[in-house]
Design a protein around this motif. Structure first.
Motif, PDB file in Angstrom:
ATOM      1  N   MET A   1       8.573  -8.241 -13.521  1.00  0.00           N
ATOM      2  CA  MET A   1       9.963  -8.440 -12.976  1.00  0.00           C
ATOM      3  C   MET A   1      10.543  -7.307 -12.432  1.00  0.00           C
ATOM      4  SD  MET A   1      12.662 -10.663 -14.808  1.00  0.00           S
ATOM      5  CE  MET A   1      13.827 -11.470 -14.006  1.00  0.00           C
ATOM      6  N   ARG A   2      10.564  -6.084 -12.975  1.00  0.00           N
ATOM      7  CA  ARG A   2      10.912  -4.993 -12.375  1.00  0.00           C
ATOM      8  C   ARG A   2      10.104  -4.620 -11.431  1.00  0.00           C
ATOM      9  NH1 ARG A   2      12.447   0.195 -16.192  1.00  0.00           N
ATOM     10  NH2 ARG A   2      13.047   1.588 -14.361  1.00  0.00           N
ATOM     11  N   LEU A   3       8.452  -4.733 -11.696  1.00  0.00           N
ATOM     12  CA  LEU A   3       7.616  -4.311 -10.651  1.00  0.00           C
ATOM     13  C   LEU A   3       7.967  -5.095  -9.355  1.00  0.00           C
ATOM     14  CD1 LEU A   3       5.338  -2.389 -10.229  1.00  0.00           C
ATOM     15  CD2 LEU A   3       3.922  -4.180 -11.203  1.00  0.00           C
TER      16      LEU A   3
ATOM     17  N   LEU B   1      10.693  -3.707  -7.581  1.00  0.00           N
ATOM     18  CA  LEU B   1      10.455  -2.243  -6.876  1.00  0.00           C
ATOM     19  C   LEU B   1       9.686  -2.441  -5.525  1.00  0.00           C
ATOM     20  CD1 LEU B   1      10.389   0.750  -7.079  1.00  0.00           C
ATOM     21  CD2 LEU B   1       8.498   0.646  -8.455  1.00  0.00           C
ATOM     22  N   ARG B   2       8.725  -3.524  -5.725  1.00  0.00           N
ATOM     23  CA  ARG B   2       7.771  -3.918  -4.382  1.00  0.00           C
ATOM     24  C   ARG B   2       8.632  -4.384  -3.344  1.00  0.00           C
ATOM     25  NH1 ARG B   2       2.754  -6.849  -7.584  1.00  0.00           N
ATOM     26  NH2 ARG B   2       1.847  -4.767  -8.273  1.00  0.00           N
ATOM     27  N   GLN B   3       9.496  -5.326  -3.675  1.00  0.00           N
ATOM     28  CA  GLN B   3      10.514  -6.014  -2.661  1.00  0.00           C
ATOM     29  C   GLN B   3      11.190  -4.864  -2.040  1.00  0.00           C
ATOM     30  OE1 GLN B   3      10.247  -8.872  -2.018  1.00  0.00           O
ATOM     31  NE2 GLN B   3      11.809  -8.706  -0.308  1.00  0.00           N
ATOM     32  N   ARG B   4      11.791  -3.709  -2.887  1.00  0.00           N
ATOM     33  CA  ARG B   4      12.586  -2.705  -2.229  1.00  0.00           C
ATOM     34  C   ARG B   4      11.899  -1.994  -1.211  1.00  0.00           C
ATOM     35  NH1 ARG B   4      15.580  -1.538  -7.469  1.00  0.00           N
ATOM     36  NH2 ARG B   4      13.749  -0.397  -7.856  1.00  0.00           N
ATOM     37  N   GLU B   5      10.631  -1.782  -1.559  1.00  0.00           N
ATOM     38  CA  GLU B   5       9.702  -0.944  -0.786  1.00  0.00           C
ATOM     39  C   GLU B   5       9.441  -1.506   0.440  1.00  0.00           C
ATOM     40  OE1 GLU B   5       8.472   2.433  -0.778  1.00  0.00           O
ATOM     41  OE2 GLU B   5       9.835   2.421  -2.289  1.00  0.00           O
ATOM     42  N   GLU B   6       9.108  -2.911   0.430  1.00  0.00           N
ATOM     43  CA  GLU B   6       8.641  -3.476   1.542  1.00  0.00           C
ATOM     44  C   GLU B   6       9.995  -3.746   2.485  1.00  0.00           C
ATOM     45  OE1 GLU B   6       7.440  -7.793   0.854  1.00  0.00           O
ATOM     46  OE2 GLU B   6       5.796  -6.985  -0.520  1.00  0.00           O
ATOM     47  N   ASP B   7      11.412  -3.749   1.919  1.00  0.00           N
ATOM     48  CA  ASP B   7      12.316  -3.807   2.844  1.00  0.00           C
ATOM     49  C   ASP B   7      12.703  -2.365   3.396  1.00  0.00           C
ATOM     50  OD1 ASP B   7      13.029  -6.377   2.098  1.00  0.00           O
ATOM     51  OD2 ASP B   7      14.525  -5.825   0.608  1.00  0.00           O
ATOM     52  N   ARG B   8      12.291  -1.416   2.708  1.00  0.00           N
ATOM     53  CA  ARG B   8      12.419  -0.264   3.265  1.00  0.00           C
ATOM     54  C   ARG B   8      11.465   0.270   4.571  1.00  0.00           C
ATOM     55  NH1 ARG B   8      10.294   4.781   1.472  1.00  0.00           N
ATOM     56  NH2 ARG B   8      11.362   6.483   2.172  1.00  0.00           N
TER      57      ARG B   8
END
Length: 185
Positions: free
Chosen positions: A1-3, A6-13
């Motif tokens: 879930m945390r991972l 983190l992946r979602q934020r990296e994709e948005d960035r």
């Protein structure tokens, strides 16, 4: 879930940086605001955790102090109980010793009384050893002389001991002379 977050934020960035319009401006205000908010939330969480730890340590210290007080009270009461128990034992032993002392004193007094009564009674008048016996005048306690009794037993025993000493001395002298004769040869 945390991972996944983190992946979602990296994709948005990555999407924001791929946008040339935003990339040329130089910084991402939304991202910075979000980072500031995350930092503030982490600090709040850390403060709450420290507060919880502080409360736990306070509860622990209270628990240990109460436990220490209870142990101290228990040890004090145990020592008092043991002191009372020892005192009762000593008192019981002293009472028993007094009773035994009184019994011994009573016993000694009875013995003294008996001995005093016996002293007042007439002595045993034994017949002389060489006197003839009058059986009519004697009772069972007169069986102090018997026919065939060896009256010279002690004298004879002494003479025999002296004789053995003389023989031993004579044998030792003969042995000594034999050794001297043997040395002279």
């Amino acid at each position: 879930m945390r991972l996944e977050a983190l992946r979602q934020r990296e994709e948005d960035r990555a999407k924001r940086f791929m946008n040339p319009r935003r990339r040329s401006i130089g910084f991402d205000k939304d991202e910075l605001d979000m980072q500031v908010e995350e930092k503030r939330l982490r600090e709040i969480a850390a403060g709450q955790e420290k507060l919880r730890d502080g409360e736990l340590s306070l509860y622990r210290s209270r628990f240990f102090s109460m436990n220490h007080e209870l142990q101290t009270q228990f040890q004090t009461s145990l020592l008092l109980y043991q002191a009372e128990h020892v005192k009762a034992l000593v008192q019981g032993m002293n009472e028993h010793e007094e009773r035994m002392k009184e019994e011994r004193m009573r016993s000694l007094q009875d013995l003294r009384k008996t001995l005093d009564e016996q002293v007042k009674q007439p002595k045993n008048n034994a017949l002389a050893k060489d006197d003839p016996l009058d059986l009519e005048a004697c009772g069972p306690a007169s069986l102090q002389r018997f026919s065939g009794e060896d009256n010279l037993h002690n004298d004879r025993k002494k003479i025999q001991q002296d004789q053995v000493k003389y023989w031993c001395a004579e044998y030792a002298l003969e042995k000594k002379k034999a050794l001297e004769d043997e040395r002279r040869r």
